[in-house]
Design a protein around this motif. Sequence first.
Motif, PDB file in Angstrom:
ATOM      1  N   LEU A 173      -3.867 -12.843   2.511  1.00 59.70           N
ATOM      2  CA  LEU A 173      -5.124 -12.690   3.244  1.00 59.70           C
ATOM      3  C   LEU A 173      -5.796 -11.417   2.750  1.00 59.70           C
ATOM      4  N   VAL A 190      -8.585  -8.586   3.038  1.00 57.99           N
ATOM      5  CA  VAL A 190      -9.429  -7.976   4.068  1.00 57.99           C
ATOM      6  C   VAL A 190     -10.176  -6.810   3.422  1.00 57.99           C
ATOM      7  N   ARG A 220      -3.152  -6.476 -11.326  1.00 58.37           N
ATOM      8  CA  ARG A 220      -1.755  -6.080 -11.547  1.00 58.37           C
ATOM      9  C   ARG A 220      -1.292  -5.267 -10.353  1.00 58.37           C
ATOM     10  N   TRP A 221      -0.211  -5.717  -9.688  1.00 57.03           N
ATOM     11  CA  TRP A 221       0.325  -5.038  -8.507  1.00 57.03           C
ATOM     12  C   TRP A 221       1.561  -4.228  -8.892  1.00 57.03           C
ATOM     13  N   HIS A 222       1.681  -3.042  -8.259  1.00 50.22           N
ATOM     14  CA  HIS A 222       2.900  -2.246  -8.492  1.00 50.22           C
ATOM     15  C   HIS A 222       3.547  -1.979  -7.152  1.00 50.22           C
ATOM     16  N   PHE A 223       4.865  -1.754  -7.147  1.00 50.07           N
ATOM     17  CA  PHE A 223       5.506  -1.254  -5.921  1.00 50.07           C
ATOM     18  C   PHE A 223       5.134   0.216  -5.794  1.00 50.07           C
ATOM     19  N   GLY A 224       4.595   0.602  -4.626  1.00 51.16           N
ATOM     20  CA  GLY A 224       4.302   2.023  -4.431  1.00 51.16           C
ATOM     21  C   GLY A 224       3.357   2.529  -5.506  1.00 51.16           C
ATOM     22  N   PHE A 264       6.284   3.744  -0.071  1.00 53.16           N
ATOM     23  CA  PHE A 264       5.842   4.016   1.301  1.00 53.16           C
ATOM     24  C   PHE A 264       6.395   2.910   2.192  1.00 53.16           C
ATOM     25  N   LEU A 291      -1.461   0.207   6.333  1.00 53.82           N
ATOM     26  CA  LEU A 291      -2.178   0.082   5.053  1.00 53.82           C
ATOM     27  C   LEU A 291      -3.285   1.132   4.975  1.00 53.82           C
ATOM     28  N   LEU A 304       5.243  -1.230   0.178  1.00 51.60           N
ATOM     29  CA  LEU A 304       3.799  -1.197  -0.059  1.00 51.60           C
ATOM     30  C   LEU A 304       3.550  -1.522  -1.531  1.00 51.60           C
ATOM     31  N   ALA A 305       2.591  -2.409  -1.789  1.00 52.65           N
ATOM     32  CA  ALA A 305       2.197  -2.709  -3.181  1.00 52.65           C
ATOM     33  C   ALA A 305       0.801  -2.128  -3.394  1.00 52.65           C
ATOM     34  N   THR A 306       0.554  -1.624  -4.594  1.00 47.19           N
ATOM     35  CA  THR A 306      -0.782  -1.034  -4.848  1.00 47.19           C
ATOM     36  C   THR A 306      -1.295  -1.518  -6.200  1.00 47.19           C
ATOM     37  N   THR A 307      -2.618  -1.388  -6.379  1.00 45.97           N
ATOM     38  CA  THR A 307      -3.205  -1.655  -7.690  1.00 45.97           C
ATOM     39  C   THR A 307      -3.754  -0.329  -8.206  1.00 45.97           C
ATOM     40  N   LEU A 323      -9.589   0.857  -4.207  1.00 38.39           N
ATOM     41  CA  LEU A 323      -8.118   0.754  -4.225  1.00 38.39           C
ATOM     42  C   LEU A 323      -7.717  -0.441  -3.371  1.00 38.39           C
ATOM     43  N   ALA A 324      -6.741  -1.219  -3.853  1.00 42.04           N
ATOM     44  CA  ALA A 324      -6.191  -2.311  -3.033  1.00 42.04           C
ATOM     45  C   ALA A 324      -4.727  -1.994  -2.736  1.00 42.04           C
ATOM     46  N   VAL A 325      -4.362  -2.107  -1.478  1.00 44.89           N
ATOM     47  CA  VAL A 325      -2.948  -1.946  -1.100  1.00 44.89           C
ATOM     48  C   VAL A 325      -2.536  -3.220  -0.370  1.00 44.89           C
ATOM     49  N   ALA A 326      -1.259  -3.524  -0.412  1.00 44.03           N
ATOM     50  CA  ALA A 326      -0.805  -4.770   0.223  1.00 44.03           C
ATOM     51  C   ALA A 326       0.607  -4.596   0.743  1.00 44.03           C
ATOM     52  N   VAL A 355      -3.691  -7.928   2.276  1.00 46.76           N
ATOM     53  CA  VAL A 355      -4.269  -7.093   1.210  1.00 46.76           C
ATOM     54  C   VAL A 355      -5.493  -6.376   1.779  1.00 46.76           C
ATOM     55  N   LEU A 356      -5.522  -5.041   1.628  1.00 50.18           N
ATOM     56  CA  LEU A 356      -6.680  -4.287   2.142  1.00 50.18           C
ATOM     57  C   LEU A 356      -7.375  -3.582   0.973  1.00 50.18           C
ATOM     58  N   PHE A 357      -8.679  -3.869   0.792  1.00 53.47           N
ATOM     59  CA  PHE A 357      -9.482  -3.197  -0.243  1.00 53.47           C
ATOM     60  C   PHE A 357     -10.271  -2.087   0.437  1.00 53.47           C
TER      61      PHE A 357
END
Lengths: 314, 165, 32
Positions: free
Chosen positions: A33, A35, B41-45, B119, B151, C1-4, C11-14, C27-29
């Motif tokens: 999802l 957001v 592209r996703w990374h952990f932390g 985190f 988040l 936590l996943a980040t781009t 920044l997108a975190v998930a 996923v939060l932008f």
Amino acid sequence: EQIEHDQKIGIKAIRLFLQSKTSYDVLPVSYRLIVLDTSLLVKKSLTILLQNNIVSAPLWNNQTSRFAGLLTASDFINVIQYYFQFPEKFEFVEQLTLDGLRDVERAIGCDQIETASIHPFKSLYEACVKMLESKARRIPLIDEDEKTHREIVVSVLTQYRILKFVALNCKETKMLLKPIKDLKGLGTIKDISTCTLQTPVIEVIHLLAHKSVSSVPIVDDQGKLINVYEAVDILALVKGGMYTDLDLSVGDALLRRPEDFEGVHTCTMNDRLSTIMDTIRKSRLHRLFIVDDEGKLVSVITLSDILNYILFGE
Amino acid sequence: STIAILPSSLPSIHRAFMMELNPNQLSSNINPTPTKKSKTRWHFGIRSRSYPLDVMGEIYRALKNLGAEWAKPTEEELWTIRVRWKYESGDAMQENTPNLMKMQIQLFQLEPNNYLVDFKFDGWETSTGTPQDSFKQDLDEVGSFSAYPFLHLATRLIMELAVNS
Amino acid sequence: LATTSIKHNTLAVASIVRYKRKYVTQVLFSPL
């Protein structure tokens, strides 16, 4: 009589199915999802939607730590209308954040679309009723955090996803053999606004906004259907920065459509809901334009019409 | 069934039609929206190649700038920071709503000169500091949990680190 | 936590969260 009888039994069975399932049941076991934080620029949010192949997303206001409704194509239509009314405000539009969309709505005098929402464990039937009442084509599923009682957007359900869930799980859709022409609400010929390929796209955008419809059919001088301009096409127009060229024809604006666009679905008055539901099961059908044997536009069947008929028809 | 796709609505046919309609017009240089989506592209932390102590220093400095508190690290857990962070949420939540978020930040070494800062959400506390005893209940039993405060604070910390560095 | 990686100041975190018996990748932008 047999067809009449089967239609009634089939519709009744589908209603019971919608009452017996919850919105939660429609959700896949795992899904994503996206957001958007309301302090994002509108332009940036458009890039994010297009990059993720989505046309809408829930908004999160980190000031109030609450959800701030849904970003949809209607918001981009409002921005274009705002720019058309106040062309000197180009810089303001470029710097507009998602927080500012409410001000744009007020500035162009359009009513704020109150986003109806529903709890994931309410019945699908109730979700459909809420969507039809609010004229929304999608509805956020909202629950609350067990500890902090803060809102959670669990997902956003669309009319298409619900009809696809019915088409995939309700074998009774095969019993709906009555031709559309005999179905109240579906076979009723509507007075729909049309345009031609030469119509300036800004006029089509005004039609989308003022008629609160999500598509405007494009016909030739004999009234034959040749294409359709959809609300979601606005995203590609704005992304291309082409909204400033307001006398662009709708034919040219459609050249922005992605190559993988699946095309416009048509049918005739002799088609039936059984085959329409089967088409929804197999492809992304968002509406059907009814044409006659010469391909002339007769009317349109929207997903709301289909849901309306299933819930309240017969 | 007479359900069909309108041929003239397919992009390639529409384009040909428009070119025929007005050959030298604007149409030729209006391109379709690209369909290939650049894969995110996703990374952990977050990753870091800085010296471990520098990374830890950056994180403590960022936490201080953001008004967070942290427990004094124990000898065994020098590379873990146990953070407690007041979550200001504008809407008037009931008093007993816990508004102190706990987070664990931990430095991992992936390979020489390649580190990862992870985190992790670590529960809520009320401002009286008493941990939500019901929160003793294992996070895993919680059926509906809002990730957004976590988040959001993680985003603020990452932005603070990005801006500082 | 996943980040781009931060791109265009965004920044997108998930994080993957269980909701009842299903898994949501939230996923939060956010803007920088």
